[in-house]
Design an enzyme around this catalytic site. Structure first.
Site, PDB file in Angstrom:
ATOM      1  NE  ARG A  17      -2.472  -1.828   3.186  1.00 27.57           N
ATOM      2  CZ  ARG A  17      -2.931  -1.946   4.443  1.00 27.57           C
ATOM      3  NH1 ARG A  17      -3.964  -1.233   4.836  1.00 27.57           N
ATOM      4  NH2 ARG A  17      -2.344  -2.767   5.282  1.00 27.57           N
ATOM      5  CE  LYS A  24       4.417  -1.741   6.567  1.00 31.38           C
ATOM      6  NZ  LYS A  24       3.046  -2.157   6.947  1.00 31.38           N
ATOM      7  CB  THR A  83       2.307 -12.676  12.572  1.00 26.76           C
ATOM      8  OG1 THR A  83       1.029 -13.234  12.915  1.00 26.76           O
ATOM      9  CG2 THR A  83       2.075 -11.345  11.885  1.00 26.76           C
ATOM     10  CE1 TYR A 370      31.378  27.150  -3.710  1.00 24.94           C
ATOM     11  CE2 TYR A 370      33.304  27.558  -5.086  1.00 24.94           C
ATOM     12  CZ  TYR A 370      32.517  26.691  -4.349  1.00 24.94           C
ATOM     13  OH  TYR A 370      32.872  25.373  -4.234  1.00 24.94           O
TER      14      TYR A 370
HETATM   15  C1  UD1 Z   1      -1.376  -8.182  12.912  1.00 19.63           C
HETATM   16  C2  UD1 Z   1      -2.053  -9.014  14.005  1.00 19.63           C
HETATM   17  C3  UD1 Z   1      -3.247  -8.238  14.548  1.00 19.63           C
HETATM   18  C4  UD1 Z   1      -2.794  -6.908  15.082  1.00 19.63           C
HETATM   19  C5  UD1 Z   1      -2.048  -6.132  14.000  1.00 19.63           C
HETATM   20  C6  UD1 Z   1      -1.428  -4.901  14.609  1.00 19.63           C
HETATM   21  C7  UD1 Z   1      -1.741 -11.353  13.440  1.00 19.63           C
HETATM   22  C8  UD1 Z   1      -2.337 -12.542  12.828  1.00 19.63           C
HETATM   23  N1  UD1 Z   1      -2.472 -10.262  13.436  1.00 19.63           N
HETATM   24  O1  UD1 Z   1      -2.333  -8.045  11.880  1.00 19.63           O
HETATM   25  O2  UD1 Z   1      -3.856  -8.975  15.597  1.00 19.63           O
HETATM   26  O3  UD1 Z   1      -3.894  -6.159  15.527  1.00 19.63           O
HETATM   27  O4  UD1 Z   1      -0.972  -6.926  13.464  1.00 19.63           O
HETATM   28  O5  UD1 Z   1      -0.879  -4.114  13.589  1.00 19.63           O
HETATM   29  O6  UD1 Z   1      -0.627 -11.414  13.937  1.00 19.63           O
HETATM   30  N2  UD1 Z   1       4.917 -10.055   8.676  1.00 19.63           N
HETATM   31  C9  UD1 Z   1       5.986 -10.820   8.336  1.00 19.63           C
HETATM   32  N3  UD1 Z   1       5.762 -12.033   7.738  1.00 19.63           N
HETATM   33  C10 UD1 Z   1       4.510 -12.487   7.482  1.00 19.63           C
HETATM   34  C11 UD1 Z   1       3.428 -11.679   7.841  1.00 19.63           C
HETATM   35  C12 UD1 Z   1       3.658 -10.483   8.454  1.00 19.63           C
HETATM   36  O7  UD1 Z   1       7.132 -10.455   8.560  1.00 19.63           O
HETATM   37  O8  UD1 Z   1       4.408 -13.574   6.940  1.00 19.63           O
HETATM   38  C13 UD1 Z   1       5.152  -8.774   9.310  1.00 19.63           C
HETATM   39  C14 UD1 Z   1       4.636  -7.624   8.488  1.00 19.63           C
HETATM   40  O9  UD1 Z   1       5.627  -7.140   7.633  1.00 19.63           O
HETATM   41  C15 UD1 Z   1       4.249  -6.632   9.551  1.00 19.63           C
HETATM   42  C16 UD1 Z   1       3.847  -7.471  10.748  1.00 19.63           C
HETATM   43  O10 UD1 Z   1       4.421  -8.737  10.523  1.00 19.63           O
HETATM   44  O11 UD1 Z   1       5.358  -5.825   9.941  1.00 19.63           O
HETATM   45  C17 UD1 Z   1       2.341  -7.596  10.887  1.00 19.63           C
HETATM   46  O12 UD1 Z   1       1.831  -8.239   9.757  1.00 19.63           O
HETATM   47  P1  UD1 Z   1       0.474  -7.811   9.042  1.00 19.63           P
HETATM   48  O13 UD1 Z   1       0.255  -8.680   7.899  1.00 19.63           O
HETATM   49  O14 UD1 Z   1       0.495  -6.343   8.815  1.00 19.63           O
HETATM   50  O15 UD1 Z   1      -0.565  -8.190  10.176  1.00 19.63           O
HETATM   51  P2  UD1 Z   1      -1.978  -7.536  10.395  1.00 19.63           P
HETATM   52  O16 UD1 Z   1      -2.939  -8.140   9.474  1.00 19.63           O
HETATM   53  O17 UD1 Z   1      -1.866  -6.072  10.422  1.00 19.63           O
END
Ligand code: UD1
Ligand code: CA
Length: 510
Positions: A17, A24, A83, A370
């Site tokens: 995004r 990011k 995550t 300068y």
């Molecule tokens: C996640 C949480 C949610 C919380 C929110 C807060 C989970 C399942 N959900 O959701 O409960 O409210 O964060 O912002 O944990 N990332 C990785 N590898 C992956 C997936 C994600 O490194 O495979 C990193 C992303 O780059 C990011 C962070 O983990 O920095 C969170 O991932 P994101 O996909 O944004 O989770 P949300 O859906 O926002």
């Protein structure tokens, strides 16, 4: 303190995004990258080990993180399967099996070390298997909701996409920062499933696993929820940037800095300001800039990685990697490029550009000049409109001007060249050869006056009329030429002080 602390920073996601070729977490905000802020907060907790999970653009992201935390463990997550999967990759890469594991995201630039530490300490003292840093927000959209059982204990974290209407109404959210007992976590991670709306392995499902095993789960509510806000797009980035700046300015104002207009003043996170510094509207202090007591900066000034001495005054200036001495004056409309050093009480004045220039104590370059690859000794005055010709088209050369020299207006110093201590140069001099100490250098040709020229070549014009009135009818007969000597009292090559065409400002403004 927290016994054996491993911190995992998640930074593998693509951040689509942002619509950017830059990942990011590498976007700048407040003078650091987003992940730079998170790592600074993490370092304040004093972890035994930092593991960063990288995936998208892993080379750039990994190199950047390593530059900030040299002993970081980089864990590569080939595909972003959630995550839970990311933390599993991290724990396996670090070989963590005991102690506490603290998980944070790489995109929360407002996060403070003290908040992270309080959370980690609370978790360690509680003996819980899982602790969640939560916050109560006005608009919980997109967050995982904290579902509590009738006793108020955390029962589960339900993601937006998996939540029912009742759960969506919950305003207590998972910040994304969690703490775990490592033994529990290592056992739980391989048992996560991706049987959910996103088809991902959710770290948050560890809550259910802990509850089922009869282990304690708890929430630590952070009142200042903005600290855990992430920037997913550039609108949020700007919003967080303004909030970060507001917080930085508030901190400096409480420490004794006057900020006349916080709305137009921007100060990076690593800038250091002394009490009684004054920042005027439109000032940006960037990078590792340091400003000493009683200095006044602005209006409309950008200083990047600069040092400003006590009581100095910097007005409408753009400067980078410059050192401005105590009590010195800079501006208005000055451009100080890297390697500029201005001594105590010195001056770099209006419409002056400097680069790689050491301008001594009390030395002045007041107007329209300068000065590059040069050294100007203490107490020396450089005349208006002086150009240091440092570049011969192939190489750069150095110019040295000694102490207490007085150089004339509209000079060119053709480098390499040395002007000695106490030397002078006449107005319009092109200095190509060294000037010995105490000498006066003159290179401009002798002036010729073609008398009455205007009557021969511009007869009937207002210019000629003016000359005629000044000379009287008798004087307006026939054109002639005179040399540089005296002629009719109107010769421009007068003698006396100032006759060498300098713009010495005599210690004050001129
Ligand atoms: C996640 C949480 C949610 C919380 C929110 C807060 C989970 C399942 N959900 O959701 O409960 O409210 O964060 O912002 O944990 N990332 C990785 N590898 C992956 C997936 C994600 O490194 O495979 C990193 C992303 O780059 C990011 C962070 O983990 O920095 C969170 O991932 P994101 O996909 O944004 O989770 P949300 O859906 O926002
Ligand atoms: Ca997110």
């Amino acid at each position: 303190m927290v016994n054996e602390l491993t911190v995992v920073v998640l930074a593998a996601g693509g951040g689509t995004r942002m619509k950017s070729k830059t990942m990011k977490v590498l976007h700048p905000i407040g003078g650091r990258t987003m992940v730079g802020h998170v790592l600074a907060a993490v370092q304040e907790v004093g972890p035994d080990r930092v593991v960063a999970v990288v995936g998208h653009q892993r080379d750039e992201v990994g190199a950047h993180i390593r530059s900030l935390v040299p002993d970081v463990v980089l864990a590569v997550q080939e595909t972003q399967d959630g995550t839970g999967h990311a933390v599993r990759v991290a724990v396996e890469a670090a070989g963590t099996t005991s102690g506490t594991v603290l998980v944070a995201a790489g995109d929360t630039p407002l996060l403070r070390g003290e908040s992270l530490r309080a959370f980690a300490e609370d978790h360690a003292a509680s003996g819980r298997a899982v602790s969640i840093l939560t916050g109560v927000v006005a608009d919980p959209h997109g967050y995982g909701r904290i579902v509590r059982d009738p006793d108020g204990l955390v029962a589960a974290i339900v993601e937006e996409k998996d939540a029912d209407d009742e759960q969506r109404a919950i305003r207590e959210i998972n910040s994304g920062i969690l703490a775990f007992d490592a033994t529990f976590l290592v056992d739980a991670l391989p048992r996560l499933t991706n049987d959910n709306a996103k088809g991902e392995y959710y770290l948050t499902d560890t809550v259910g696993l802990a509850r089922t095993a009869g282990l304690a789960v708890g929430a630590h509510v952070l009142d200042d929820v903005r600290q855990t806000e992430g920037a997913n797009d550039r609108v949020q980035l700007a919003d967080l940037g303004r909030e970060l700046n507001r917080r930085i300015l508030e901190r400096w104002m409480r420490d004794g800095v006057t900020v006349m207009d916080p709305a137009t003043t921007w100060v990076d996170a690593d800038v250091v300001l002394a009490p009684d510094v004054t920042l005027l509207p439109g000032t940006q202090l960037l990078g590792a800039t340091v400003v000493a007591e009683d200095a006044v900066v602005g209006p409309d000034t950008t200083l990047q990685d600069c040092e400003v001495g006590e009581g100095a005054r910097v007005v409408r200036t753009h400067a980078q990697l410059a050192v401005i001495g105590a009590g010195a004056n800079v501006g208005p409309f000055s451009y100080l490029r890297p390697g500029t050093r201005l001594g105590a009480g010195g001056k770099i004045g209006a419409f002056v550009e400097t680069k790689n220039a050491d301008i001594g104590d009390g030395a002045k370059v007041p107007h329209l000049s300068y000065v590059g690859d040069a050294e100007v000794g203490e107490g020396t005055n450089i005349g208006a409109g002086t150009i240091v010709a440092n570049y011969d088209g192939v190489d750069k050369h150095r110019t040295t001007v000694g102490r207490h020299a007085r150089t004339g207006a509209n000079n060119t110093f053709v480098a390499p060249v040395t002007i000695g201590d106490g030397a002078s140069t006449a107005g319009g001099t092109v200095v190509r050869r060294d000037v010995p100490p105490g000498a006066l250098a003159v290179s401009a040709g002798t002036q010729r006056n073609l008398e009455h020229w205007v009557f021969a070549r511009r007869a009937g014009t207002a210019q000629a009329d003016a000359a005629e009135r000044a000379l009287g009818a008798a004087g307006a007969a026939g054109a002639g030429e005179s040399g540089g000597g005296t002629s009719g009292g109107r010769d421009v090559s007068h003698g006396g002080r100032g006759g060498v065409g300098q713009t010495d400002d005599g210690g004050g403004e001129s």
